[in-house]
Design an enzyme around this catalytic site. Structure first.
Site, PDB file in Angstrom:
ATOM      1  CE  LYS A   1      51.124  51.138  46.251  1.00  0.00           C
ATOM      2  NZ  LYS A   1      50.725  49.834  46.790  1.00  0.00           N
TER       3      LYS A   1
ATOM      4  CG  ASP B   1      51.694  47.964  50.010  1.00  0.00           C
ATOM      5  OD1 ASP B   1      50.828  48.458  50.756  1.00  0.00           O
ATOM      6  OD2 ASP B   1      51.892  48.359  48.850  1.00  0.00           O
TER       7      ASP B   1
HETATM    8  P1  NAP Z   1      48.208  45.015  39.629  1.00  0.00           P
HETATM    9  O1  NAP Z   1      49.609  45.502  39.715  1.00  0.00           O
HETATM   10  O2  NAP Z   1      47.340  45.445  38.508  1.00  0.00           O
HETATM   11  O3  NAP Z   1      48.291  43.403  39.632  1.00  0.00           O
HETATM   12  C1  NAP Z   1      47.194  42.558  39.484  1.00  0.00           C
HETATM   13  C2  NAP Z   1      47.648  41.329  38.720  1.00  0.00           C
HETATM   14  O4  NAP Z   1      46.565  40.426  38.616  1.00  0.00           O
HETATM   15  C3  NAP Z   1      48.110  41.679  37.299  1.00  0.00           C
HETATM   16  O5  NAP Z   1      49.285  40.985  36.996  1.00  0.00           O
HETATM   17  C4  NAP Z   1      46.929  41.190  36.475  1.00  0.00           C
HETATM   18  O6  NAP Z   1      47.274  40.835  35.174  1.00  0.00           O
HETATM   19  C5  NAP Z   1      46.506  39.986  37.266  1.00  0.00           C
HETATM   20  N1  NAP Z   1      45.155  39.564  36.901  1.00  0.00           N
HETATM   21  C6  NAP Z   1      44.095  40.342  36.609  1.00  0.00           C
HETATM   22  N2  NAP Z   1      43.040  39.567  36.268  1.00  0.00           N
HETATM   23  C7  NAP Z   1      43.453  38.290  36.359  1.00  0.00           C
HETATM   24  C8  NAP Z   1      42.838  37.047  36.124  1.00  0.00           C
HETATM   25  N3  NAP Z   1      41.571  36.970  35.721  1.00  0.00           N
HETATM   26  N4  NAP Z   1      43.569  35.931  36.302  1.00  0.00           N
HETATM   27  C9  NAP Z   1      44.824  35.999  36.700  1.00  0.00           C
HETATM   28  N5  NAP Z   1      45.504  37.155  36.935  1.00  0.00           N
HETATM   29  C10 NAP Z   1      44.807  38.277  36.760  1.00  0.00           C
HETATM   30  O7  NAP Z   1      47.407  45.354  40.963  1.00  0.00           O
HETATM   31  P2  NAP Z   1      47.976  45.333  42.456  1.00  0.00           P
HETATM   32  O8  NAP Z   1      48.358  46.693  42.854  1.00  0.00           O
HETATM   33  O9  NAP Z   1      48.985  44.242  42.548  1.00  0.00           O
HETATM   34  O10 NAP Z   1      46.653  44.976  43.270  1.00  0.00           O
HETATM   35  C11 NAP Z   1      46.013  43.716  43.162  1.00  0.00           C
HETATM   36  C12 NAP Z   1      44.827  43.653  44.117  1.00  0.00           C
HETATM   37  O11 NAP Z   1      45.278  43.734  45.454  1.00  0.00           O
HETATM   38  C13 NAP Z   1      43.818  44.802  43.953  1.00  0.00           C
HETATM   39  O12 NAP Z   1      42.523  44.301  44.133  1.00  0.00           O
HETATM   40  C14 NAP Z   1      44.158  45.753  45.063  1.00  0.00           C
HETATM   41  O13 NAP Z   1      43.047  46.509  45.512  1.00  0.00           O
HETATM   42  C15 NAP Z   1      44.589  44.766  46.140  1.00  0.00           C
HETATM   43  N6  NAP Z   1      45.514  45.386  47.100  1.00  0.00           N
HETATM   44  C16 NAP Z   1      45.135  45.397  48.391  1.00  0.00           C
HETATM   45  C17 NAP Z   1      45.980  45.952  49.327  1.00  0.00           C
HETATM   46  C18 NAP Z   1      45.545  45.964  50.763  1.00  0.00           C
HETATM   47  O14 NAP Z   1      46.128  46.704  51.559  1.00  0.00           O
HETATM   48  N7  NAP Z   1      44.585  45.146  51.152  1.00  0.00           N
HETATM   49  C19 NAP Z   1      47.201  46.506  48.956  1.00  0.00           C
HETATM   50  C20 NAP Z   1      47.568  46.466  47.597  1.00  0.00           C
HETATM   51  C21 NAP Z   1      46.701  45.899  46.668  1.00  0.00           C
HETATM   52  P3  NAP Z   1      47.194  41.963  34.005  1.00  0.00           P
HETATM   53  O15 NAP Z   1      48.173  43.033  34.382  1.00  0.00           O
HETATM   54  O16 NAP Z   1      47.553  41.208  32.778  1.00  0.00           O
HETATM   55  O17 NAP Z   1      45.767  42.455  34.011  1.00  0.00           O
END
Ligand code: NAP
Length: 283
Positions: free
Chosen positions: A70, A106
């Site tokens: 992305k 998004d």
């Molecule tokens: P990402 O860039 O990996 O961000 C996730 C964040 O959460 C990271 O900063 C991560 O930290 C943090 N995290 C992980 N475990 C944690 C914990 N136990 N406590 C606190 N923070 C924690 O992923 P993303 O793309 O933002 O996506 C996040 C979620 O949203 C996913 O489940 C994805 O499927 C969902 N999502 C849904 C949609 C939709 O259309 N519904 C769209 C986009 C994303 P670290 O990097 O240190 O692990």
């Protein structure tokens, strides 16, 4: 039927072994009688540039982009929209007469679903976000544009939360603080919020813990979990038991897809068809 005239669209990610986007978009094309097809490509980092050049060479109508490309895809595109530039991420590409334009839908998907499901105005609302990754950034920036009062950000790594919080203040003048999950006043921050959003992957696995203590929740709060598989995470289940309004990630997925569909086709997306296709696939 696929013919020589069929227009091509696809998803670029890695490893793109599973995605709900083909089901959603192909159902929509069928519903509107459009001769388009949407497929998935698993593209490794080292091949990303060639894959993007290939979109032009094969005359793709457009594409979606997902993890991990992305942010990095930006440098291979000709132009990007204002939102995509601000978010530093592209999730949709459109081929406009041989030039590739990048968009980010998004934030739109999140705001549209939140407004539709909650029926409230977002102006002056207090927001609490779990996670400071790509999705949190899109969500926080689009909430800032809606003139929310302030945004609290927390993440596993406090530095990451500080960085997003600083970005919000600098780029969109949104009041924001970063705290760690162990902070002494975390309970007060959760309790003060009107809308609590989980933008971490925590909740996808059965054994995942709750990141916040439920005792800090109060009536009239909205709990939005970006996770869509499962449709009801532990956080949403607990919030429902407290009779709070809950929203799952299916709605954001649906509306970001609908916006991409409109960018590619210039037609209104058949929302109900797309929602049905997603729900069926998730079941
Ligand atoms: P990402 O860039 O990996 O961000 C996730 C964040 O959460 C990271 O900063 C991560 O930290 C943090 N995290 C992980 N475990 C944690 C914990 N136990 N406590 C606190 N923070 C924690 O992923 P993303 O793309 O933002 O996506 C996040 C979620 O949203 C996913 O489940 C994805 O499927 C969902 N999502 C849904 C949609 C939709 O259309 N519904 C769209 C986009 C994303 P670290 O990097 O240190 O692990």
């Amino acid at each position: 039927m696929i013919t020589a005239k069929t227009k091509l669209l696809g998803l670029i990610g890695y490893p793109a072994t599973y995605s709900l986007s083909p089901v959603m978009h192909n159902a929509a094309f069928k519903r509107l009688g459009l001769d388009y097809i949407y497929v998935v490509f698993s593209v490794q980092d080292v091949h990303l540039k060639k894959a993007v050049e290939g979109l032009k060479a094969i005359n793709f109508i457009g594409a979606n982009v997902t993890i991990p490309h992305k942010e990095t895809i930006r440098e291979y595109l000709d132009e990007v929209s204002k939102e995509a530039e601000l978010m530093g991420a592209v999730n949709t590409i459109k081929n406009v007469e041989g030039k590739l334009w990048g968009y980010n839908t998004d934030g739109y998907g999140f705001i549209k679903s939140l407004k539709e499901r909650s029926g409230i105005s977002l102006k002056n609302k207090k927001i609490f976000i779990l996670g400071a990754g790509g999705a949190a950034k899109a969500v926080a920036l689009s909430l800032a544009v809606e003139e929310v009062s302030d945004i609290v950000i927390t993440d596993k790594l406090k530095e990451k939360a500080i960085s997003l919080s600083g970005y919000l203040e600098e780029k969109v003048s949104c009041r924001s603080v970063a705290i760690s999950l162990e902070d002494v006043d975390i309970g007060e921050k959760i309790n003060n919020a009107d809308i609590i959003i989980n933008a971490t992957p925590i909740g996808m696995k059965k054994e995942d813990p709750l990141l916040i203590n439920i005792k800090h929740l109060r009536e009239n709060q909205i709990i939005y979990d970006l996770v869509y598989s499962p449709l009801e995470t532990l956080l949403l289940k607990e919030a429902k038991e407290l009779k709070l309004k809950t929203i799952n990630g299916l709605e954001m997925l649906l509306y970001q897809g609908a916006k991409s569909f409109e960018i590619w086709t210039g037609k209104n997306a058949p929302i109900n068809t797309m929602r049905r296709a997603l729900s069926k696939e998730l079941r």
